[in-house]
Design a protein around this motif. Structure first.
Motif, PDB file in Angstrom:
ATOM      1  N   ASN A   1      47.240  43.911  35.518  1.00 35.82           N
ATOM      2  CA  ASN A   1      46.530  43.788  36.445  1.00 35.82           C
ATOM      3  C   ASN A   1      45.216  42.914  36.314  1.00 35.82           C
ATOM      4  OD1 ASN A   1      45.563  44.972  38.772  1.00 35.82           O
ATOM      5  ND2 ASN A   1      44.509  46.828  37.599  1.00 35.82           N
TER       6      ASN A   1
ATOM      7  N   ASN B   1      44.400  39.943  39.272  1.00 37.95           N
ATOM      8  CA  ASN B   1      43.196  39.746  39.869  1.00 37.95           C
ATOM      9  C   ASN B   1      42.802  38.477  39.451  1.00 37.95           C
ATOM     10  OD1 ASN B   1      43.036  42.351  40.758  1.00 37.95           O
ATOM     11  ND2 ASN B   1      42.145  43.242  38.908  1.00 37.95           N
TER      12      ASN B   1
ATOM     13  N   SER C   1      41.758  35.819  42.388  1.00 40.62           N
ATOM     14  CA  SER C   1      40.352  35.121  42.477  1.00 40.62           C
ATOM     15  C   SER C   1      40.664  33.665  42.330  1.00 40.62           C
ATOM     16  CB  SER C   1      39.227  35.774  41.543  1.00 40.62           C
ATOM     17  OG  SER C   1      40.075  35.364  40.151  1.00 40.62           O
TER      18      SER C   1
ATOM     19  N   ALA D   1      48.638  41.849  45.358  1.00 45.30           N
ATOM     20  CA  ALA D   1      48.026  43.350  45.131  1.00 45.30           C
ATOM     21  C   ALA D   1      48.942  44.341  45.706  1.00 45.30           C
ATOM     22  CB  ALA D   1      46.659  43.317  45.656  1.00 45.30           C
TER      23      ALA D   1
END
Length: 78
Positions: free
Chosen positions: A57, A61, A65, A75
């Motif tokens: 996870n 992320n 980003s 996601a």
């Protein structure tokens, strides 16, 4: 003479029950250790899966980003 027979009977009775109690205690201890180790194994396995999924996870992320856009496809897939 009958007193010796009575003492002999109760002596063998106590000896038999004491041996059975020792065997039962040994089996109970072994079963308790096996159950404890099994629970510890599954708790460790679940924590390993939790750590692995949290790392995945965090990687997703980071990728989201770093890409700079707010595409939610990664996601949504996860």
């Amino acid at each position: 003479m009958p007193i010796l027979a009575i003492i002999g009977f109760f002596g063998s009775f106590v000896k038999k029950w004491a041996a059975a109690a020792v065997r039962f205690g040994t089996m109970l201890a072994i079963s308790t250790f096996i159950l404890g180790f099994t629970i510890a194994f599954y708790v460790g396995l679940m924590s390993l899966v939790f750590i692995a999924l949290s790392k995945v996870n965090a990687l997703i992320n980071y990728i989201n980003s770093y890409a700079g856009n707010t595409d939610e496809l990664i996601a949504l897939f996860f």
